[in-house]
Design an enzyme around this catalytic site. Sequence first.
Site, mmCIF file in Angstrom:
data_model
loop_
_atom_site.group_PDB
_atom_site.id
_atom_site.type_symbol
_atom_site.label_atom_id
_atom_site.label_comp_id
_atom_site.label_asym_id
_atom_site.label_seq_id
_atom_site.Cartn_x
_atom_site.Cartn_y
_atom_site.Cartn_z
ATOM 1 N N HIS B 29 0.827 -1.205 0.000
ATOM 2 C CA HIS B 29 0.000 0.000 0.000
ATOM 3 C C HIS B 29 0.862 1.255 0.000
ATOM 4 O O HIS B 29 1.234 1.757 1.061
ATOM 5 C CB HIS B 29 -0.913 -0.003 1.228
ATOM 6 N N HIS B 260 -3.988 3.279 -3.574
ATOM 7 C CA HIS B 260 -4.155 2.789 -2.199
ATOM 8 C C HIS B 260 -3.412 1.482 -1.924
ATOM 9 O O HIS B 260 -2.597 1.418 -1.015
ATOM 10 C CB HIS B 260 -5.638 2.592 -1.873
ATOM 11 N N GLU B 409 -17.828 -3.616 24.565
ATOM 12 C CA GLU B 409 -17.016 -4.823 24.717
ATOM 13 C C GLU B 409 -15.777 -4.790 23.814
ATOM 14 O O GLU B 409 -14.689 -5.197 24.217
ATOM 15 C CB GLU B 409 -17.842 -6.077 24.393
ATOM 16 N N HIS B 471 -28.411 -14.497 24.744
ATOM 17 C CA HIS B 471 -27.432 -14.318 25.811
ATOM 18 C C HIS B 471 -26.746 -15.618 26.222
ATOM 19 O O HIS B 471 -25.838 -15.589 27.036
ATOM 20 C CB HIS B 471 -28.111 -13.692 27.041
#
Lengths: 663, 663
Positions: B29, B260, B409, B471
Amino acid sequence: MTTREMHDRMANAIRFLSMDAVEKANSGHPGLPMGAADIATVLFTRFLSYDPHSPNWADRDRFVLSAGHGSMLLYSLLYLTGYEDIDLDQIKNFRQLGWRTAGHPEWGHAAGIETTTGPLGQGLANSVGMALAERILNARFGDDLVDHHTYVLAGDGCLMEGISQEGISLAGHLKLNKLVVIWDDNNISIDGAISLSDSTDQCKRFEASGWNTLRIDGHDPEAIADALDAAKKSDRPTLIAAKTTIGFGAPSKAGTNKVHGSPLGAEEISGARKALGWDSEPFVVPSDVLDAWRVAGLRAAKERREWEKRLAAADAETRGEFERRMRGDLPEGFDQAIIDYKKKLSEDKPKVATRKSSEMALEVINAVVPETIGGSADLTGSNNTKTSQTNPIKPGDYTGRYVYYGIREHGMAAAMNGLTLHGGIIPYGGTFLTFSDYARPSMRLASLMGIRSIFVMTHDSIGLGEDGPTHQPVEHLAALRAIPNHNVMRPADAVEAAECWQIALESTKTPSTLALTRQNLPALRVQHTAENLCAKGAYELAPASKDAQVSIFATGSEVEIAVAARAELEKRGIATRVVSVPCFELFEAQSAEYRAGIIGKAPVRMAIEAGIRQGWDAIIGSDGLFVGMNGFGASGRIEDLYKHFGITAEAAVAAVEKRLTKA
Amino acid sequence: MTTREMHDRMANAIRFLSMDAVEKANSGHPGLPMGAADIATVLFTRFLSYDPHSPNWADRDRFVLSAGHGSMLLYSLLYLTGYEDIDLDQIKNFRQLGWRTAGHPEWGHAAGIETTTGPLGQGLANSVGMALAERILNARFGDDLVDHHTYVLAGDGCLMEGISQEGISLAGHLKLNKLVVIWDDNNISIDGAISLSDSTDQCKRFEASGWNTLRIDGHDPEAIADALDAAKKSDRPTLIAAKTTIGFGAPSKAGTNKVHGSPLGAEEISGARKALGWDSEPFVVPSDVLDAWRVAGLRAAKERREWEKRLAAADAETRGEFERRMRGDLPEGFDQAIIDYKKKLSEDKPKVATRKSSEMALEVINAVVPETIGGSADLTGSNNTKTSQTNPIKPGDYTGRYVYYGIREHGMAAAMNGLTLHGGIIPYGGTFLTFSDYARPSMRLASLMGIRSIFVMTHDSIGLGEDGPTHQPVEHLAALRAIPNHNVMRPADAVEAAECWQIALESTKTPSTLALTRQNLPALRVQHTAENLCAKGAYELAPASKDAQVSIFATGSEVEIAVAARAELEKRGIATRVVSVPCFELFEAQSAEYRAGIIGKAPVRMAIEAGIRQGWDAIIGSDGLFVGMNGFGASGRIEDLYKHFGITAEAAVAAVEKRLTKA
């Protein structure tokens, strides 16, 4: 017009049903339903277009409870407005095994539950897909058939999860102005005050992504109604920040985290009954209040009937196509198109990467299945997800069939689920297989719901080469196979790629992940079969010349290696067969006889896959030979990597010979 | 003071090394290094405090290349400033197997690489942990020893990933004012213009989370310097939006996505040489430019020596403690504290959930290991991660030892990695096991880097009950076990919990996940052993009364069921042993002899685990009996669920008897 007093009593019906159900279950979340009852009452009695007696009416407004822990809010609403699926017994058996009223709303348990929520942020991100689906279908079928809103109730948790940013920024960019998110701004999370962990100005944040925002008192019915009115007029998606008191009505616990996720206790509930002037017994809604709710539930019935008239009046082709799409049936001619294409492939024998053969299959599919909506998380040229039929969807112009999802794997997967759940659309979206980790929570929910979202995961092994171990999946096939009800398919050539796509499109109750290579692969299925051999999960690709001493099982790019190893072993007089295993899940679903036949009786069983061994023992046994990875990959040229990690025909042959010598 | 001309030539050195290396590798890149070269040059020559000759100097500024695909920017800087690990040969062998210059920066490959990046957004979120670590250690050791900045170079992809929002909002909330993020605002992503997929006002977004923001021309050295000066004076974290041209200098491809992620090609590079006035051969840096870079690399050497003097002058206890922490060694007395605690447990025999016994172990650990920093993603009371020693860390007050991570999280796991990578801290953080899916990309990177991040995952099965299948983890143990170099530990009682914590703290090169129950479990390890039996991954908990006919393997909450099944089978005259398997990974690492002994020779092998079978065949064989889950869970009471899914001692006994009758 509902009086303020009746509004309050209607909202209190939600509050007490929720308190009572949580209390009886001795488990659940009363705080949100109590806090958001006013919002829900205004929304369901004055704005939302829905018909409990025709709950799957295609042009209904969608309501998504993104803060899924507040499930009793939704169940109360469904009961009160007269949805058959949720009667009072369901409410009384909240959170009990075998009842529809699960701890969190489960799509498929009852009409009126538009998506499964609980994992925070998911519903909000689903709603972006739903709102996009509405615009896409509107662009195709017009205002007469498709013209509805998507409303979301989201909590602080939804907004703190990163997925919300992906959804918000995508929705803002696409100017999905019929999406309205109501934020239950109650300043409380499980750990305590939001100020423990966050100080974001949410309105400013949404505005930064092009949203219209409004701040209101979430307990003032007229303010709520005014905000919803304004939202419906917006040319951008709208956030309504509704300040509420969590557990509104609970005398000592309201406004604290104590009311979030536990039963209130008899004393507190009794206090709430006094404070709110509610003298009914548990689970009893005064008849005038229930009547008012049931009347509210009939509000849009006329609108629904008028819509049905419009549908009936549409030309037969439009009506047929609309109904077919909403049923989720594939167009006639789909199967034949795949068979014809496979026949052509068996003649052409293209040597291409499976990401390319996936694109070739999509070129066929997108020509005959107009409801596919493609996309990629900013890897369009790498995932090969764009075909000649799929013009981009742009802000304000939804006539296209391709979504530039941006670098938002998680938001993409959740939006795809929303597209699927809305109906009328089959979404597929791409990223690198290693980034399935980013999308995983939404991919799991697709499996749990059992919906047709199709994940196109390219660069599926160390075969991607120089990008190195961050980009090289080694455990991802195993990790995705671990998700129940998820077809992980890894085709070995262009024919298998076509078959896997056919399976993905026909699997209406199972999401699919296609694991595809960056590197070119030879054609291996050169004998045309109309039958989809991949549909059995595993099949014998090359038989042994006599009673097999060795069975080699392989997937995707390693089938080529298995075939080369077989040739060499056969040359050395070792009878070897090769089984291609494009999909573990489908293979497991076959009869014991079929499975036993495919596994076979060769004394040596070997698997070749450029991933970890986990899961393969079920096929090759714990004493089987495994040629694959046992740790992370490395940055380097593909040929160096396969050699370095010993995933070659030579290594396979050597391992077999060593085993046979030992035996 | 560097002249503008010398600045340009120094920046061009980065550009051409990057172009040349990508060209030679035929992969990589070039766009980012070329676009961000001016920013990097100003940062590394005028701001960043680092010493290539003492690269692990504890008080150095950290530089994180969050946009990891631009790895040649970092490798160029390390080479130019004189880091020994990255010489010209390394640059010339960019992306080749066995060299340090991997496709993306890999932590541990070379000094100066502060974290592994590539998966977007991770570095940015790591940096939040690094900046927090700096403040925490500053609060403990003072300005004399700890006083440095954390600089990040992030791309559009980093900012679009949801994890960035989690990191941004946490950093803003905690007022981490020594964190400076420079956004390489080049308007281009892989698919094309950013406007294809995003229209977010990033400055406004960061401001919404309490950041200081600045907009500059990223090719103007003085503007860059002024912005960095201003950032250093800010009382809040700073975003510098630096407008750049991707691939700056490439005559026809600059400013487009063509630059890129692919080599530029000989012609374009030749054009760039002309455009930028660079007449050196590939990989050759003019000696005056290299000299200037090497001088820049010496800039902070004096500062580093002064710091070392201050460290030497500190009192012995402070110095010793600082050095111990930075080495990552545990305090003396740690082992004994665990042994003493285990002895007490074997007497007390507490019947508690393992989330509670984890808390009890932490109460012991946090008393003797001052460098632990606890936290939870808004489940403090459920994860039991807070002990008496851990006061909250607050905005502007970093004396505490507990982070309220919020409902983030993923951001938590990435910040924990940053805390670990900074050094001097052992972070642990909690959520529900099912939400390990949200944190998974960062957990994988902890494994890939081999660092001591400790994930506390409670509510580890259907045993959590009413919250239901969203859950209830069923595939998560298997999915986490799939990650290489990750100790997934599932203790069966309080003693095992203590042992698992001991392993987690002692595993300096492997992250750990502790899977812990919500429900109470009896004490099973009632015979005290100083030895850590869990450290072998599996051990015989209960022998058979005679030659075993049955071996039952189980983990966590199901060991109790295995013990009950054993009692019943023994009663029926069927000799049965029970093996506790707290950690697959550690068991796999044992000698073949140990493994064979533990697996044993009983004709019937059975595993009991309230998760899916995947992975167990390696222990019980593909013909082994499995008592566990084969799909998603359900909402209901724990006792109903275990019965419903057939995970009971009765079911285990029945399955054994059926097998024995058959045989």
